[in-house]
Design an enzyme around this catalytic site. Structure first.
Site, PDB file in Angstrom:
ATOM      1  N   ARG A 160       0.854  -1.198  -0.019  1.00 57.47           N
ATOM      2  CA  ARG A 160       0.008   0.113   0.168  1.00 57.47           C
ATOM      3  C   ARG A 160       0.622   1.280  -0.062  1.00 57.47           C
ATOM      4  O   ARG A 160       0.623   2.212  -0.766  1.00 57.47           O
ATOM      5  CB  ARG A 160      -1.153  -0.005   1.221  1.00 57.47           C
ATOM      6  CG  ARG A 160      -2.283  -0.805   0.994  1.00 57.47           C
ATOM      7  CD  ARG A 160      -2.263  -2.229   0.567  1.00 57.47           C
ATOM      8  NE  ARG A 160      -3.420  -2.989   0.262  1.00 57.47           N
ATOM      9  CZ  ARG A 160      -3.947  -3.705   1.388  1.00 57.47           C
ATOM     10  NH1 ARG A 160      -3.067  -4.044   2.258  1.00 57.47           N
ATOM     11  NH2 ARG A 160      -4.896  -4.387   0.818  1.00 57.47           N
ATOM     12  N   ASP A 189       0.014  -6.805  -3.370  1.00 62.97           N
ATOM     13  CA  ASP A 189      -1.276  -6.408  -3.247  1.00 62.97           C
ATOM     14  C   ASP A 189      -1.690  -5.514  -4.476  1.00 62.97           C
ATOM     15  O   ASP A 189      -0.818  -5.050  -5.353  1.00 62.97           O
ATOM     16  CB  ASP A 189      -1.751  -5.704  -1.984  1.00 62.97           C
ATOM     17  CG  ASP A 189      -2.952  -6.001  -1.407  1.00 62.97           C
ATOM     18  OD1 ASP A 189      -4.071  -5.945  -1.996  1.00 62.97           O
ATOM     19  OD2 ASP A 189      -3.150  -6.664  -0.230  1.00 62.97           O
ATOM     20  N   HIS A 266      -6.734 -10.100  -4.067  1.00 63.12           N
ATOM     21  CA  HIS A 266      -5.736  -8.979  -3.691  1.00 63.12           C
ATOM     22  C   HIS A 266      -4.524  -9.027  -4.926  1.00 63.12           C
ATOM     23  O   HIS A 266      -3.359  -8.870  -4.481  1.00 63.12           O
ATOM     24  CB  HIS A 266      -5.218  -9.228  -2.239  1.00 63.12           C
ATOM     25  CG  HIS A 266      -6.240  -8.562  -1.186  1.00 63.12           C
ATOM     26  ND1 HIS A 266      -6.140  -7.522  -0.868  1.00 63.12           N
ATOM     27  CD2 HIS A 266      -6.906  -9.350  -0.353  1.00 63.12           C
ATOM     28  CE1 HIS A 266      -7.022  -7.275  -0.062  1.00 63.12           C
ATOM     29  NE2 HIS A 266      -7.554  -8.378   0.347  1.00 63.12           N
ATOM     30  N   GLU A 322      -9.795 -12.865   1.552  1.00 63.85           N
ATOM     31  CA  GLU A 322     -10.769 -11.725   1.056  1.00 63.85           C
ATOM     32  C   GLU A 322     -10.765 -12.072  -0.679  1.00 63.85           C
ATOM     33  O   GLU A 322     -11.043 -11.058  -1.138  1.00 63.85           O
ATOM     34  CB  GLU A 322     -10.197 -10.279   1.410  1.00 63.85           C
ATOM     35  CG  GLU A 322     -10.216 -10.185   3.098  1.00 63.85           C
ATOM     36  CD  GLU A 322     -10.053  -8.684   3.308  1.00 63.85           C
ATOM     37  OE1 GLU A 322     -10.802  -8.345   4.172  1.00 63.85           O
ATOM     38  OE2 GLU A 322      -9.126  -8.077   2.598  1.00 63.85           O
ATOM     39  N   TYR A 413      -3.728  -5.523  14.907  1.00 66.65           N
ATOM     40  CA  TYR A 413      -3.948  -4.695  13.911  1.00 66.65           C
ATOM     41  C   TYR A 413      -3.523  -3.269  14.394  1.00 66.65           C
ATOM     42  O   TYR A 413      -4.205  -2.353  14.849  1.00 66.65           O
ATOM     43  CB  TYR A 413      -5.344  -4.674  13.118  1.00 66.65           C
ATOM     44  CG  TYR A 413      -5.307  -5.860  12.293  1.00 66.65           C
ATOM     45  CD1 TYR A 413      -4.892  -7.075  12.341  1.00 66.65           C
ATOM     46  CD2 TYR A 413      -5.828  -5.600  11.105  1.00 66.65           C
ATOM     47  CE1 TYR A 413      -4.956  -8.264  11.582  1.00 66.65           C
ATOM     48  CE2 TYR A 413      -6.046  -6.743  10.009  1.00 66.65           C
ATOM     49  CZ  TYR A 413      -5.340  -7.823  10.336  1.00 66.65           C
ATOM     50  OH  TYR A 413      -5.528  -8.710   9.345  1.00 66.65           O
ATOM     51  N   PHE A 414      -2.023  -2.974  13.994  1.00 67.77           N
ATOM     52  CA  PHE A 414      -1.552  -1.811  14.489  1.00 67.77           C
ATOM     53  C   PHE A 414      -1.883  -0.544  13.645  1.00 67.77           C
ATOM     54  O   PHE A 414      -1.427   0.502  13.487  1.00 67.77           O
ATOM     55  CB  PHE A 414       0.000  -1.714  14.478  1.00 67.77           C
ATOM     56  CG  PHE A 414       0.258  -2.623  15.549  1.00 67.77           C
ATOM     57  CD1 PHE A 414      -0.392  -3.143  16.623  1.00 67.77           C
ATOM     58  CD2 PHE A 414       1.666  -2.562  15.917  1.00 67.77           C
ATOM     59  CE1 PHE A 414      -0.096  -3.861  17.666  1.00 67.77           C
ATOM     60  CE2 PHE A 414       2.345  -3.243  17.055  1.00 67.77           C
ATOM     61  CZ  PHE A 414       1.450  -3.813  18.182  1.00 67.77           C
ATOM     62  N   ASP A 415      -2.974  -0.907  12.462  1.00 71.34           N
ATOM     63  CA  ASP A 415      -3.298   0.339  11.504  1.00 71.34           C
ATOM     64  C   ASP A 415      -4.420   1.219  12.422  1.00 71.34           C
ATOM     65  O   ASP A 415      -5.152   1.842  11.611  1.00 71.34           O
ATOM     66  CB  ASP A 415      -3.814  -0.144  10.266  1.00 71.34           C
ATOM     67  CG  ASP A 415      -4.799  -1.403  10.137  1.00 71.34           C
ATOM     68  OD1 ASP A 415      -5.104  -1.693  11.434  1.00 71.34           O
ATOM     69  OD2 ASP A 415      -5.208  -1.585   9.113  1.00 71.34           O
TER      70      ASP A 415
HETATM   71  C1  ACM Z   1      -6.317  -9.100   5.965  1.00 72.59           C
HETATM   72  O1  ACM Z   1      -6.516  -8.351   7.143  1.00 72.59           O
HETATM   73  N1  ACM Z   1      -7.062  -9.167   5.056  1.00 72.59           N
HETATM   74  C2  ACM Z   1      -5.517 -10.410   6.242  1.00 72.59           C
END
Ligand code: ACM
Length: 745
Positions: A160, A189, A266, A322, A413-415
């Site tokens: 990203r 990705d 992805h 996903e 999840y550090f976002d």
């Molecule tokens: C993910 O957060 N799609 C692994």
């Protein structure tokens, strides 16, 4: 009473001794025994067993000593006073991560059977050095240590936003210092392919470059790719040589790099460069490989083959998350594959693809690792699972005998935001403050004892959609990875939040010395009320990310000042009160006070009927939520915000007729995850529970496109009317409604 005071004093004493320690290693070692005296560092000689020579070089580099001070530790050699000794102890546990570190006045001795252990000891020593005021004087101590979990990871999404090798090296240095032993790189990705593949040059000539810098702008506009060299191209990639250098750099520091190559979803960037790999010619925007097409598997195997030559890791991560199923549904080749292999549906088609890759990867002596979607349609026999959609997938896989790494979104999840979103750069949403990371327990309670061996450890994931720069990446990773390091290394019985806070306070010096842009501890105060409704009183506890700050407060609604009551521990208030509190430094308030409106209102503890149900995903305190006196915080995941996918529609029975002055209810809006204000709220009153009089609606005036986190209190005047039953309706606009309390005065 006397006993109580005595034990309190004891606690205080223990606390005091913690605060005096000069050994403040994170993650907390199994045993630290601080001793009298100190060892002087001054261009010391290092004597090292041949197998650990690299450890001596790292220590020497850290201290900026000359390398000609390193000597091999041979049989019979006697290290002179003032030496640092790094010795391999007997035993064939080459991979042992445990170590002892003895700092005496005359020598420092590191002992371990394994390279990982020697590195871990060196990192503990490095932390001791870098957290001293005077880096040349080390307190004497004996430390014995080993990890609780073997897998301790950080994932960085370099797709990203791309970060150059120099930054990855800095992160390797820093996470190594905290005994994180795995760096998982999300290399591919839609937003860009980030690794050179000799057989498919368009992956780096084209798929690595996009039309604009910020991911959000790119994603919300053309989602196009351009060629390397185009004036406006944003992107980048690691050459194979650079990647090999990173692998070697990490290996020396005891860190394994795991590459992730996404499939079957992805993968928009691959299909843009090689449209024949998508369904029906790979039209723009398609993110899934065509699984009916053998070229897809040839492509994946070719790529993985090149990756295995660069990355010696046991695990090869193939993504698997996903993947949309709609293209496969309408693709004749995919449908043919389903038919030929007697697959039930597209989920089994995905599983077919993963199984095929798993066979290939295990035939090369490696192991396939994938996100927990690889469970869908049946888990491939030798696959390892990374559980991200909570812990369910991980538990399921472990029960089936597969090894598992925990990285649940809620705690790893550090976002997410780590402090009040109003004070932070834009993040993807959510709320993951430091303490929540610290308190994460990787081993699920429900996992049976004989299956626990399959839980290898845990990992933090930094997804970078909203993290465009290296400085920002550091800010998101630190200090949260430091908290996670303790959660995956240390035994629970050795862990305590306040003790961690103290040690962390000593590490800010280290982070500053190493130029880390860490997120500074917040001056916000967490205000936790404990309501005793029958007694009409509330006990208030205040806490902060700061270590033992000076906290002052008022209970009369006035601004706190340097003369206001000093907080020394939980205090009790009677009835309703507006508590305002802030941290003070040098007589000045550090920021705007935090407040809590303790409102022992008329509805608390009364009977509530839900005319429409709350969402089963956000039950909060179920039927008690809206009338328990507790307010929600900044996040709808705190157990006080109740979620609704329909109108909020409840009737409260006050038990007897009461004169009512007003009703208030606060809603939250955060449109990222689909949380909106109600269109309006409406109140109806009744004396008998059947005949209701409806009052004037209160309309919403918050824009449904404002991206900020917004709270709005809707107030309905009740003008002294008398009623026993109060019906409250908040009309759903779209998405979710979140309410925390219906306050009736
Ligand atoms: C993910 O957060 N799609 C692994």
């Amino acid at each position: 009473m006397r006993i109580l005071v005595a034990s309190f004093m004891l606690l205080m004493t223990v606390h005091h001794s913690i605060a005096q320690s000069r050994i403040n290693i994170i993650p907390k070692p199994s045993m630290v025994h601080e001793l009298e005296g100190q060892f002087v560092l001054n261009n010391n000689k290092i004597y090292v067993s041949a197998q650990f020579r690299e450890v001596a070089v790292l220590l020497s580099d850290l201290m900026r000593w000359k390398q000609n001070r390193i000597f091999l530790l041979t049989k019979g050699a006697v290290a002179p006073a003032g030496s640092i000794i790094i010795e391999k102890t007997k035993g064939n546990k080459q991979d042992s991560a445990s170590y002892t570190l003895d700092i005496k006045t005359k020598t420092v001795r590191i002992s371990s059977a394994g390279y990982a252990g020697a590195i871990n000891a060196m990192q503990s020593l490095a932390q001791i050095i870098l957290t001293q005021d005077n880096k040349n004087q080390l307190p004497c101590a004996r430390i014995q240590d080993q990890p609780r979990f073997g897998y301790r990871g950080l994932m960085i999404d370099v797709s990203r936003h791309f970060f150059p090798p120099s930054f990855i090296k800095k992160m390797i240095d820093l996470i190594g210092l905290y005994k994180i032993n795995t760096l998982h790189m999300h290399l591919t990705d839609a937003a860009g392919w980030r690794i050179e593949v000799k057989k498919y040059p368009a992956l780096t000539a084209q798929a690595a470059w996009r039309t604009s810098y910020g991911w959000k702008k790119w994603w919300n506009t053309d989602r196009d790719y351009v060629n390397e060299g185009d004036a406006n191209a944003y992107g980048g990639y690691y050459t194979q040589l650079e990647a090999k250098e990173l692998v070697a750099y990490a290996q020396k520091r005891g860190i394994t790099i795991i590459p992730e190559i996404e499939m079957p979803g992805h993968s928009e960037e691959v299909i843009a460069a090689y449209p024949q790999l998508g369904c029906v010619g790979g039209k723009k925007g398609q993110g899934e490989f065509c699984l009916g097409n053998d070229s897809t598997f040839i492509f994946m195997q070719d790529v993985i083959t090149e990756m295995m030559a660069i990355f010696p890791s046991t695990y090869i991560h193939i993504g698997g998350d996903e993947a949309g199923k709609s293209n496969w549904k309408s693709c004749s080749k995919c449908q043919q594959r389903i038919k030929d292999n007697q697959l039930k549906d597209e989920f089994e088609l995905q599983s077919y693809a993963i199984r095929r890759m798993e066979k290939f990867i295990s035939s090369k002596g490696r192991q396939l690792l994938g996100w927990d979607e690889i469970l869908e349609g049946g888990l491939a026999p030798g696959a390892r699972v990374m559980s991200w959609r909570g812990e369910k997938g991980g538990i399921e896989a472990a029960r089936m005998g597969h090894d598992v790494i925990m990285t649940p979104g809620g705690t790893c999840y550090f976002d997410k935001y780590q402090q009040d979103p109003a004070t932070e750069p834009e993040a993807i949403g959510g709320f993951l403050p430091l303490q929540k990371v610290y308190e994460y327990e990787p081993m699920p309670k429900e996992l049976e004892a004989d299956k626990q061996k399959h839980l290898l450890g845990a990992q933090a994931n930094l997804w970078t959609e909203y993290v465009p720069t290296m400085e920002h990446a550091e800010y998101m990773i630190f200090p949260r990875i430091i908290a996670l390091s303790e959660a995956v290394w240390s035994e629970r019985k050795n862990m305590e939040w306040t003790d961690f806070q103290y040690r962390l306070s000593q590490h800010f010096k280290l982070l500053q010395r190493l130029n880390v842009n860490y997120c500074r501890p917040s001056d916000r105060l967490e205000i936790r009320p404990l309501i005793d409704a029958p007694a009409g009183s509330t006990s208030i506890t205040l806490s902060s990310e700061q270590y033992k700050p000076e906290i002052r407060y008022t209970t009369d609604g006035n601004m706190p000042s340097s003369n206001s009551t000093l907080y020394t521990g939980p205090f009790s208030i009677t009835g309703s009160a507006l508590v305002k509190t802030a941290i003070f430094r040098k007589g000045r308030m550090s920021q705007h006070p935090d407040t809590i409106d303790i409102n022992l209102h008329k509805a608390i503890g009364k009977t509530i009927t839900y005319n429409k149900k709350y969402s089963s995903s956000y039950v909060a305190q179920k039927e008690a939520t809206l009338i328990n006196g507790y307010r929600g915080s900044l996040t709808y995941q705190d157990g006080q915000w109740q979620g609704f996918l329909n109108d909020v529609d409840v009737t409260i029975d006050l038990g007897k007729e009461e004169n009512l002055s007003k009703l208030r209810s606060t809603f939250m809006q955060v449109i990222g995850p689909g949380v909106y204000m109600p269109h309006h709220v409406e109140v109806s009153l009744s004396k008998d529970g059947t005949q209701f009089t409806t009052l004037e609606k209160v309309l919403n005036d918050v824009s449904a496109t404002d991206p900020k986190l917004i709270f709005k209190t809707f107030e309905v005047p009740l003008k002294g009317q008398s009623a026993r039953y109060v019906r409250f309706v908040a009309k759903l606009q779209r998405g979710f409604l979140f309410a925390d309390e219906i306050i009736i005065d």
